[in-house]
Design an enzyme around this catalytic site. Structure first.
Site, PDB file in Angstrom:
ATOM      1  N   ASN A   1      10.856  88.218  73.210  1.00  0.00           N
ATOM      2  CA  ASN A   1      11.531  87.867  74.054  1.00  0.00           C
ATOM      3  C   ASN A   1      11.896  86.147  73.666  1.00  0.00           C
ATOM      4  O   ASN A   1      11.641  85.589  72.920  1.00  0.00           O
ATOM      5  CB  ASN A   1      11.043  87.155  75.659  1.00  0.00           C
ATOM      6  N   VAL A   2      13.987  86.534  73.484  1.00  0.00           N
ATOM      7  CA  VAL A   2      14.343  85.293  73.021  1.00  0.00           C
ATOM      8  C   VAL A   2      15.110  84.216  73.449  1.00  0.00           C
ATOM      9  O   VAL A   2      15.777  85.334  74.589  1.00  0.00           O
ATOM     10  CB  VAL A   2      14.756  85.800  71.827  1.00  0.00           C
TER      11      VAL A   2
ATOM     12  N   GLY B   1       8.234  77.491  77.154  1.00  0.00           N
ATOM     13  CA  GLY B   1       9.375  76.517  77.645  1.00  0.00           C
ATOM     14  C   GLY B   1       8.836  75.314  76.920  1.00  0.00           C
ATOM     15  O   GLY B   1       9.342  74.029  77.548  1.00  0.00           O
TER      16      GLY B   1
ATOM     17  N   ASP C   1      13.073  90.614  83.602  1.00  0.00           N
ATOM     18  CA  ASP C   1      12.305  89.493  83.302  1.00  0.00           C
ATOM     19  C   ASP C   1      11.534  89.011  83.965  1.00  0.00           C
ATOM     20  O   ASP C   1      12.275  88.221  85.234  1.00  0.00           O
ATOM     21  CB  ASP C   1      12.453  88.595  82.042  1.00  0.00           C
ATOM     22  N   HIS C   2      10.162  88.752  83.660  1.00  0.00           N
ATOM     23  CA  HIS C   2       9.504  87.536  85.124  1.00  0.00           C
ATOM     24  C   HIS C   2       9.891  88.061  86.898  1.00  0.00           C
ATOM     25  O   HIS C   2      10.256  87.352  87.692  1.00  0.00           O
ATOM     26  CB  HIS C   2       9.701  86.302  85.215  1.00  0.00           C
TER      27      HIS C   2
ATOM     28  N   ARG D   1      16.545  79.880  73.518  1.00  0.00           N
ATOM     29  CA  ARG D   1      17.318  79.414  73.630  1.00  0.00           C
ATOM     30  C   ARG D   1      17.034  79.262  72.246  1.00  0.00           C
ATOM     31  O   ARG D   1      18.587  78.810  71.480  1.00  0.00           O
ATOM     32  CB  ARG D   1      16.486  77.829  73.153  1.00  0.00           C
TER      33      ARG D   1
END
Length: 287
Positions: free
Chosen positions: A237-238, A185, A86-87, A240
């Site tokens: 996307n998971v 976030g 990711d990212h 927390r």
């Protein structure tokens, strides 16, 4: 001519099936072996496809050998599980990632000017496809930051549906992460319900052929997840959402339980959280 290994690419196959079946596949951010085992065990228990997602932080902290362990473990599962980076923001991270056995990579050029984003994505996507790796891109700009990622404070840029179609055609990308009010976030007052423009998300879904990816999912209600799937999202996307119960369990029991017992029970807690999400996203039984 399209590389045959791309048409059978693991992430691409998983998400194309989700798009056609109108369900979503969770992409679970994992930081250690506990997370990797939890996702694999949950996926096998639920007969669900899954994506294990790593951050560039892993490339630097845990190194290429850990990536190989994750890929080997995922590919050895009895259900389809892909491994995604990711990212990937820094050019040197993209270069390193292309030497590793990832099924897919997100090239994040969202902080660049659009023309530069297109050029860099197109060049790297061509190389990735030659290696059989599929690519996710971000069109627009999603605010905020996640663990191990720089915080983006350049101002949100929502994805324009027509521009998105052109962007995907020009770059040859396989999946699109749109910006429609979603934030990395954590959300402010009113939460994601107030922030998201789901009508825009639906328009984007209708304008592009490729599967859509949902970023910025904490905290998000079950009802809003289902609405996102209804609006055309195929990859969610998971982080927390499935990790908090595990973290709490470890914090409360570290030092009380033997490490071996702690690990076994912690992975079980983690796997149960993942199983719940698989049921919610309707991916259970789809493997």
């Amino acid at each position: 001519m399209v590389n045959p290994s791309i048409t059978s690419n693991r992430t691409r196959s998983i998400l194309q099936a989700a798009k056609e079946g109108k369900y979503a596949v969770g992409a679970y951010n994992c930081y250690n072996c506990d997370g990797v085992m939890a996702v694999i065990r949950a996926a096998e228990a639920k007969r669900s496809p899954a994506i294990i997602q790593l951050f560039p932080w892993t490339l630097h902290f845990q190194g290429p050998e850990f990536v190989c362990y994750v890929v080997n473990s995922a590919h050895a599962a009895s259900v389809p599980i892909a491994v995604h980076l990711d990212h990937c923001i820094k050019p040197e991270d993209v270069e390193l990632a292309l030497t590793l056995p990832f099924d897919s990579i997100m090239i994040d050029g969202s902080t660049m000017e659009e023309a530069e984003n297109v050029a860099i994505c197109a060049r790297n996507i061509k190389r990735a496809h030659e290696l059989g790796i599929s690519i996710e891109v971000e069109m627009g700009r999603i605010e905020g930051g996640e663990d191990g990622l720089p915080k983006v404070d350049l101002g949100t840029v929502f994805t324009n549906p027509e521009d998105a179609r052109q962007f995907m055609e020009e770059t040859g990308a396989d999946f699109l992460a749109p910006s429609f009010g979603n934030i990395h976030g954590g959300y402010g007052p009113g939460g994601a319900e107030k922030s998201w423009d789901t009508s825009l998300l639906r328009k984007i879904s209708k304008s592009v052929e490729q599967p859509l990816v949902l970023h910025g999912t904490h905290p998000v209600t079950d009802e809003l997840f289902l609405k996102a799937i209804d609006c055309g999202v195929s990859k969610i996307n998971v982080n927390r959402t499935v990790r908090d119960d595990y973290t709490k369990f470890v914090a409360e029991n570290a030092g009380k339980l033997e490490l071996t017992v702690l690990k076994v029970q912690a992975v079980d807690v983690y796997a149960k959280s993942v199983q719940r999400v698989m049921d919610l996203f309707r991916s259970s039984g789809k493997a």
